[in-house]
Design a protein around this motif. Structure first.
Motif, mmCIF file in Angstrom:
data_model
loop_
_atom_site.group_PDB
_atom_site.id
_atom_site.type_symbol
_atom_site.label_atom_id
_atom_site.label_comp_id
_atom_site.label_asym_id
_atom_site.label_seq_id
_atom_site.Cartn_x
_atom_site.Cartn_y
_atom_site.Cartn_z
ATOM 1 N N ALA A 70 0.838 -1.209 0.000
ATOM 2 C CA ALA A 70 0.000 0.000 0.000
ATOM 3 C C ALA A 70 0.863 1.244 0.000
ATOM 4 O O ALA A 70 0.542 2.248 -0.659
ATOM 5 N N ASN A 71 1.989 1.220 0.744
ATOM 6 C CA ASN A 71 2.889 2.375 0.763
ATOM 7 C C ASN A 71 3.521 2.601 -0.606
ATOM 8 O O ASN A 71 3.690 3.744 -1.056
ATOM 9 N N GLU A 72 3.895 1.495 -1.265
ATOM 10 C CA GLU A 72 4.456 1.623 -2.601
ATOM 11 C C GLU A 72 3.428 2.208 -3.565
ATOM 12 O O GLU A 72 3.755 3.040 -4.417
ATOM 13 N N GLU A 73 2.188 1.776 -3.388
ATOM 14 C CA GLU A 73 1.113 2.341 -4.202
ATOM 15 C C GLU A 73 0.934 3.823 -3.909
ATOM 16 O O GLU A 73 0.714 4.640 -4.815
ATOM 17 N N LEU A 74 1.064 4.188 -2.605
ATOM 18 C CA LEU A 74 0.930 5.590 -2.220
ATOM 19 C C LEU A 74 2.040 6.426 -2.850
ATOM 20 O O LEU A 74 1.795 7.524 -3.373
ATOM 21 N N ILE A 75 3.275 5.925 -2.807
ATOM 22 C CA ILE A 75 4.394 6.654 -3.415
ATOM 23 C C ILE A 75 4.169 6.827 -4.910
ATOM 24 O O ILE A 75 4.407 7.897 -5.482
ATOM 25 N N TRP A 76 3.681 5.755 -5.537
ATOM 26 C CA TRP A 76 3.418 5.848 -6.974
ATOM 27 C C TRP A 76 2.353 6.903 -7.277
ATOM 28 O O TRP A 76 2.479 7.682 -8.221
ATOM 29 N N ARG A 77 1.297 6.926 -6.449
ATOM 30 C CA ARG A 77 0.240 7.912 -6.654
ATOM 31 C C ARG A 77 0.751 9.324 -6.403
ATOM 32 O O ARG A 77 0.402 10.267 -7.122
ATOM 33 N N GLN A 78 1.568 9.490 -5.369
ATOM 34 C CA GLN A 78 2.110 10.816 -5.083
ATOM 35 C C GLN A 78 3.013 11.291 -6.221
ATOM 36 O O GLN A 78 3.097 12.495 -6.489
#
Length: 662
Positions: free
Chosen positions: A488-496
């Motif tokens: 989920a954090n990796e997804e968050l970084i990608w979205r950011q």
């Protein structure tokens, strides 16, 4: 005089001689036909014939000379006209043009090079072209330059040059030798183009990707901070950077890294109290906004850290606060400059770009710290452990196994590990896993498994084998952790990295990535693409009337209304304050694009009610089509932008399809 020219002259002499003899003979012969009474005058007639022949030839030569002179005059006029046009083109060219003698001394420069470098024409004429050398261009570049020119060939390459004030810029140069009719070198002509902005944009994009790569490889915050600082200082060599993090008690800033600052200044900045009257970095944390001190010496008497910075040659200080996900100041990015003054447009862009990257690292560091804490607890008491026999039948599991998978020990023991399979992996995936286990006795990687309740989840799984005395596999020991949060954090970084935080729409970077992919697909399939460029009408008055918070909510809601009529194949991005751009894929027609634009108008025109305040806003749209209006992303967006401005000029709240006449 060469043989060809002599032959031409001899042919002309022979032609005129033959013509003279012919005329003279004709006139003389006519005299023989006269009556006998005039025979005594034949000598006079022969003399008259010769005179008339001469006059006739002179008349012919005069007429020919007049024609040649007229042709020559026309050629001179045409040449002068062309030279005037060429001079205007050179004088008004956006590129820098200069001409030197064979030794490199400047004989001509156009005004562009003067406007750009700060030198006047008088200061450059007669000077060697090395006046622009910064000393930073690799020596190999000059070796290649002179070797190429010595062969009589054109050369092109890049120089790291400097202006009169010492500012560094990158330029692409094309240099050609000029020879006279005897093939003797007489001049060098150089055409130069400043490519600093393009290179800066590319370097910032590379840095952004580098930071994301370092984050994905779990590098430490200080390692990534160092990469950011090195890139910033390379782009602007007058700047030295420091990154501060807020202390746990929140009352001070602690220096995280400042690799280029002298040791004594490094020590002075180790810990700075957050106050309203301290150095810029302190005030930035206190007020939560950018603080610019364009003359640092004014603080030197009152603030010790400012005095130390001045002693180190730092004459200006710019501080940018970094906010965490909760909107609190988590740190400060500080720029020291060895020249007084406020940041220019390029430097502000540099500050903001670096601050965004530092923010990503700080957020990731905070998340990583929490994950490490959770991981420590997990290893000591709750990491899932499963022991199987050589064939994968469960022999023992710990309580963490039950917690993660949902299977109790009684349900798991005696069953094959296949009860956890998710069905997401192919047979070849498991073949490779077993090949590694049978070959090296171990395997490690990510795997998707299924809980007892059917839920799929990712595991970080490590399997090691133990062996019996005869070398056969006795047990296989699996240790695994649920890495859903990490994913989920990796997804968050990608979205950011790819989406606008206010509207949730794609940002410019991600839009360009999708656009390039869609262009390739459209070229291959010979399909159309459509671009809709949108700018909100009169957004600023609403923003000023109701405040920025209201304006932000209005932008967020408008973004969702713009997105509503779009298809799954389309993408919309926010590329500016109140500017949006839409890419319509799937081979749309002109009518499709106009229909979607009309539906967007209908959605956006509905009144907004935010915090009890009702407002209404319209928008202006410009539409361009691929391949009709351009073959590249830049061309298509430019044409759509032109059409949008035409819509503004026509009274706003409408859509204009691009036409070349615009």
């Amino acid at each position: 005089m060469d043989i060809a020219k002599k032959a031409v002259i001899l042919r002309k002499i022979l032609r005129y001689s033959l013509a003279t003899l012919a005329v003279f003979a004709l006139l003389g012969a006519s005299a023989l036909l006269l009556p006998k009474s005039l025979a005594e005058h034949q000598l006079w007639l022969w003399f008259s014939a010769a005179t008339l022949t001469g006059l006739a030839l002179l008349s012919i030569l005069y007429a020919q000379s007049r024609r040649r002179l007229a042709k020559l005059t026309n050629r001179v006029k045409l040449t002068e006209t062309r030279l005037r046009a060429l001079r205007v083109a050179i004088e008004r060219s956006p590129t820098s043009i200069l001409v030197t003698d064979p030794k490199g001394f400047i004989e001509y420069v156009n005004p562009t090079i003067c406007r750009f470098t700060g030198y006047s024409i008088e200061e450059l004429i007669g000077k060697n072209s090395s006046i622009f050398n910064s000393g930073k261009t690799p020596h190999e570049t000059y070796v290649d330059l002179w070797q190429t020119l010595a062969r009589g060939q054109n050369w092109n390459g890049r120089f790291i040059s400097q202006t009169k004030t010492g500012d560094i810029y990158l330029e692409q140069a094309w240099i050609a030798p000029v020879f006279d009719e005897q093939k003797k070198l007489v001049n060098y002509v150089a055409v130069k183009l400043d490519i600093s902005e393009q290179e800066f944009a590319l370097s910032r994009e590379r840095l952004h990707n580098q930071v994301l790569d370092l984050l994905s490889r779990n590098k430490t915050a200080n390692e990534i901070f160092g990469s950011i600082i090195r890139a910033v200082e390379k782009e602007n060599q007058h700047i030295k950077c420091a990154i501060f993090l807020r202390s746990l008690d929140g009352v001070s800033l602690q220096l995280a890294t400042a690799p280029s600052l002298p040791t004594f200044l490094h020590h002075a900045l180790q810990q700075i109290k957050i106050t309203s009257d301290g150095i810029s970095v302190s005030q930035a944390a206190f007020y939560g906004k950018r603080i610019i001190t364009d003359e640092l010496s004014t603080q030197a008497k009152q603030v010790k850290t400012a005095s130390a910075a001045v002693r180190a040659g730092m004459l200006a200080c710019w501080a940018e606060p970094i906010f965490d996900v909760d909107g609190k100041v988590a740190g400060v990015l500080n720029f020291f400059k060895d020249q007084p003054g406020a940041p220019n447009k390029r430097e502000i862009n540099l500050i903001e770009n670096a601050a965004n990257l530092v923010r990503l690292v700080i957020e990731r560091s905070q998340n990583t710290a929490l994950l490490k804490l959770a991981e420590t607890v997990y290893h000591t008491s709750s990491e899932a452990i499963a022991v199987t026999d050589a064939h994968g039948t469960f022999i023992h599991v710990n309580p963490a196994f039950t917690k993660i998978t949902g299977y109790t020990a009684e349900e798991a023991i005696g069953n094959d590990h296949s009860i956890l399979k998710s069905g997401r992996h192919s047979a070849s995936f498991y073949d490779e896993m077993w090949a590694s286990l049978n070959g090296s006795g171990q395997w490690q990687g990510e795997v998707w498994n299924r809980r007892k309740n059917g839920e799929l989840y990712p595991q970080l799984l490590s399997i090691n084998s133990t062996y019996d005395t005869d070398g056969s596999v006795k047990f296989r020991i699996s240790l695994f952790a649920d890495i859903s949060k990490q994913k989920a954090n990796e997804e968050l970084i990608w979205r950011q990295a790819n989406f606008d935080s206010l509207t949730g729409l794609a940002n410019r970077r991600y839009f360009q990535e999708v656009f390039q992919h869609s262009l390739k697909m459209a070229q291959r399939e010979k399909h159309n693409l459509a671009i809709i460029f949108i700018d909100l009408d009169e957004f600023k008055p609403i923003n000023d009337m109701f405040g920025h918070q209201y304006g932000d909510q209005l932008l967020a809601q408008t973004a969702q209304r713009i997105k509503t009529p779009l298809r799954d194949t389309d993408i919309v991005a926010r590329i500016g304050g109140d500017e949006f751009v839409i890419l319509l894929a799937g081979n749309p027609s002109k009518e499709d694009a106009l229909l979607i634009a009309r539906r967007i108008h209908e959605h956006v025109l509905q009144p907004f009610e935010i915090d009890g305040q009702v407002s209404q806003i319209s928008l202006s749209c410009g539409v361009s089509m691929y391949p009709e209006h351009g073959k590249t992303e830049a061309e298509l967006i430019k044409q759509a932008d032109i059409a949008m401005y035409h819509a503004k000029n026509l009274g706003r709240n409408q859509t204009v399809f691009f036409e070349p006449e615009l």
